[in-house]
Structures are given as C-alpha cells and as structure tokens.
Motif scaffolding. Sequence first.
Motif, short mmCIF file in Angstrom:
data_model
loop_
_atom_site.label_atom_id
_atom_site.label_comp_id
_atom_site.label_asym_id
_atom_site.label_seq_id
_atom_site.Cartn_x
_atom_site.Cartn_y
_atom_site.Cartn_z
N THR A 147 0.82 -1.21 0.00
CA THR A 147 0.00 0.00 0.00
C THR A 147 0.85 1.26 0.00
O THR A 147 0.42 2.30 -0.50
N ASP A 148 2.06 1.20 0.57
CA ASP A 148 2.96 2.35 0.48
C ASP A 148 3.29 2.64 -0.98
O ASP A 148 3.35 3.81 -1.40
N CYS A 149 3.50 1.58 -1.75
CA CYS A 149 3.80 1.75 -3.17
C CYS A 149 2.59 2.29 -3.92
O CYS A 149 2.72 3.18 -4.76
N LEU A 150 1.40 1.77 -3.61
CA LEU A 150 0.19 2.26 -4.27
C LEU A 150 -0.04 3.74 -3.98
O LEU A 150 -0.42 4.50 -4.87
N ARG A 151 0.23 4.14 -2.75
CA ARG A 151 0.06 5.55 -2.40
C ARG A 151 1.06 6.41 -3.15
O ARG A 151 0.72 7.50 -3.63
N GLN A 152 2.31 5.94 -3.25
CA GLN A 152 3.31 6.70 -4.00
C GLN A 152 2.91 6.85 -5.45
O GLN A 152 3.03 7.94 -6.04
N GLN A 153 2.43 5.78 -6.06
CA GLN A 153 2.02 5.85 -7.46
C GLN A 153 0.84 6.82 -7.63
O GLN A 153 0.80 7.58 -8.60
N TRP A 154 -0.10 6.79 -6.68
CA TRP A 154 -1.25 7.68 -6.75
C TRP A 154 -0.82 9.14 -6.61
O TRP A 154 -1.25 10.01 -7.37
N SER A 161 5.40 16.48 -10.85
CA SER A 161 6.65 17.23 -10.82
C SER A 161 7.11 17.46 -9.38
O SER A 161 6.28 17.72 -8.50
N PRO A 162 8.42 17.38 -9.13
CA PRO A 162 8.91 17.62 -7.76
C PRO A 162 8.73 19.08 -7.37
O PRO A 162 8.74 19.98 -8.21
N SER A 163 8.52 19.31 -6.08
CA SER A 163 8.40 20.68 -5.59
C SER A 163 9.77 21.34 -5.54
O SER A 163 10.80 20.67 -5.67
N SER A 164 9.80 22.65 -5.33
CA SER A 164 11.05 23.40 -5.36
C SER A 164 12.00 23.02 -4.24
O SER A 164 13.21 23.20 -4.35
N PHE A 165 11.47 22.48 -3.13
CA PHE A 165 12.33 22.16 -2.00
C PHE A 165 12.74 20.69 -1.96
O PHE A 165 13.44 20.26 -1.06
N GLU A 166 12.32 19.90 -2.96
CA GLU A 166 12.70 18.50 -3.00
C GLU A 166 14.10 18.32 -3.55
O GLU A 166 14.56 19.09 -4.40
N ASP A 167 14.77 17.29 -3.08
CA ASP A 167 16.09 16.90 -3.60
C ASP A 167 15.84 15.92 -4.74
O ASP A 167 15.46 14.76 -4.51
N THR A 168 16.04 16.36 -5.96
CA THR A 168 15.73 15.52 -7.12
C THR A 168 16.62 14.29 -7.22
O THR A 168 16.29 13.34 -7.93
N SER A 169 17.74 14.31 -6.50
CA SER A 169 18.61 13.13 -6.51
C SER A 169 18.08 12.03 -5.60
O SER A 169 18.61 10.92 -5.58
N ARG A 170 17.03 12.36 -4.83
CA ARG A 170 16.43 11.38 -3.93
C ARG A 170 14.92 11.33 -4.18
O ARG A 170 14.13 11.87 -3.39
N PRO A 171 14.51 10.75 -5.29
CA PRO A 171 13.08 10.69 -5.62
C PRO A 171 12.35 9.73 -4.67
O PRO A 171 12.98 8.98 -3.92
N PRO A 172 11.03 9.74 -4.70
CA PRO A 172 10.26 8.82 -3.85
C PRO A 172 10.68 7.37 -4.10
O PRO A 172 10.91 6.97 -5.25
N HIS A 173 10.78 6.60 -3.04
CA HIS A 173 11.31 5.25 -3.17
C HIS A 173 10.45 4.21 -2.45
O HIS A 173 10.93 3.13 -2.09
N ARG A 174 9.18 4.54 -2.23
CA ARG A 174 8.32 3.61 -1.50
C ARG A 174 8.07 2.31 -2.28
O ARG A 174 7.72 1.30 -1.70
N CYS A 175 8.22 2.35 -3.60
CA CYS A 175 7.98 1.15 -4.40
C CYS A 175 9.21 0.25 -4.44
O CYS A 175 9.12 -0.89 -4.90
N LYS A 176 10.36 0.74 -4.00
CA LYS A 176 11.59 -0.06 -4.05
C LYS A 176 11.47 -1.28 -3.14
O LYS A 176 11.85 -2.39 -3.51
N ALA A 177 10.94 -1.08 -1.93
CA ALA A 177 10.82 -2.21 -1.01
C ALA A 177 9.90 -3.27 -1.58
O ALA A 177 10.15 -4.47 -1.46
N GLN A 178 8.83 -2.83 -2.24
CA GLN A 178 7.90 -3.78 -2.86
C GLN A 178 8.59 -4.52 -4.00
O GLN A 178 8.45 -5.74 -4.13
N ALA A 179 9.35 -3.80 -4.82
CA ALA A 179 10.06 -4.44 -5.93
C ALA A 179 11.11 -5.42 -5.41
O ALA A 179 11.27 -6.52 -5.96
#
Length: 200
Positions: A147-154, A161-179
């Motif tokens: 469900t963490d991955c589903l929420r990230q995908q949603w 698009s990433p917000s101005s304060f996000e670190d683009t070198s560290r994108p969301p990774h909630r689906c990595k654990a599922q993969a």
Amino acid sequence: YDPFHAPRLFDTRHFEQLWSQFPVEMSATMDSPVRHPHMIDIAGLHYSDLAMKARLVRQRLAADREENRTSEVDPAVHSWVVDLKEFPEALVPPGLQLFWEVYFKNGTVEEWNRLMYGVEDPLKSKLPQLMSFQDHHEVDGNQTEETDCLRQQWLSKLLPSPSSFEDTSRPPHRCKAQADAEATATVSSRDAAPLSEAEQ
C-alpha cells in the motif's frame, strides 16, 4: 453547533452580548475550572448564534432586493463558520466535499482499493479541497510495502513534478521495497522449484 476542525476564533464583543443574554449560565461555565458534560457549550453557542444572525441578515437582504429597497449591509452577513465536514461523507462524493479523510487500518491492497474507489485516477474534478491520509495500521512491524507503493504511485500521478524544496537526486522510493520483496520471492520460488530433465 461545533464545526469539525474549525479554527477557534472568537469575537470578544459577541461573547459580551451572549453574557448579557445568559448571565447565570455563562458565569457558571466560564468560572468553573472543570468543564462538566452538562455545562453550556461555549464554542457551540458562539458559532450557532453567529450562523443564525448571518442567515437572518441574508434573508433580509434578499427581501430588500426583491422589493427594490436599499439597506445597509450588516457585517454579520459575512459571518460564515467553516465546517470541514459540512456534509456526511456517505451523502456526497469526495469531489463535492471540502475535507475528506481516508482512514487506513489494515494496510492491505484490498483496503486501499475499497477506500479509494472512485478516485483511482486523481483528477481535480473528483477530489476534495483538502484531503488527509490517516495511517492507524494494526499490522506486525507496521510494514505495508504494497500500500505504500500504491500511495506513492497515486500521489505521483497527482503531483508529477517535484516541488522546489525536494532533492531531485532522492526521488520517492516507496515502491523499491515492494520491488525488492517481489524479486526475492521470485528467486526463492525459482530455487525451490524442482529441476527439469534438461536442467538436470
């Protein structure tokens, strides 16, 4: 009338008017160090009185317009106490609500699909003005990779698009654990499978 999650903003002058109208009740409530369950609801009384006065003023102004009468606008007409849960959730779809809270308990894919039914695609026309995800998982280790991955995908569809304060070198990774879990399960099942004659 006690609006859900409404800001606790009170008008002192209005309280003074209420005090002159209900001196005994207001004094007994405000002077008590403990709020007993049968005491008058100060916040509810304040909001209810404002809502009632605002409605009466709007009705008077509507009647004046109908009769082509001019009237001075009472400031009370602008009083509108916002209730984040203006309507019961079962009566109107999320897109017509001001606030919609999604309460997760099991952390399963079935629960996600059930609670997010109708808003699988996060289109602006289908969503409320304010939305809250509440996690109250009752699972071992509080691990809900699927469900963490589903929420990230949603959320990635909603906010691609990433917000101005996000670190683009560290994108969301909630689906990595599922993969990783799926890859591990695939390897384990392959290792456990009996060898064919060709492989032998």
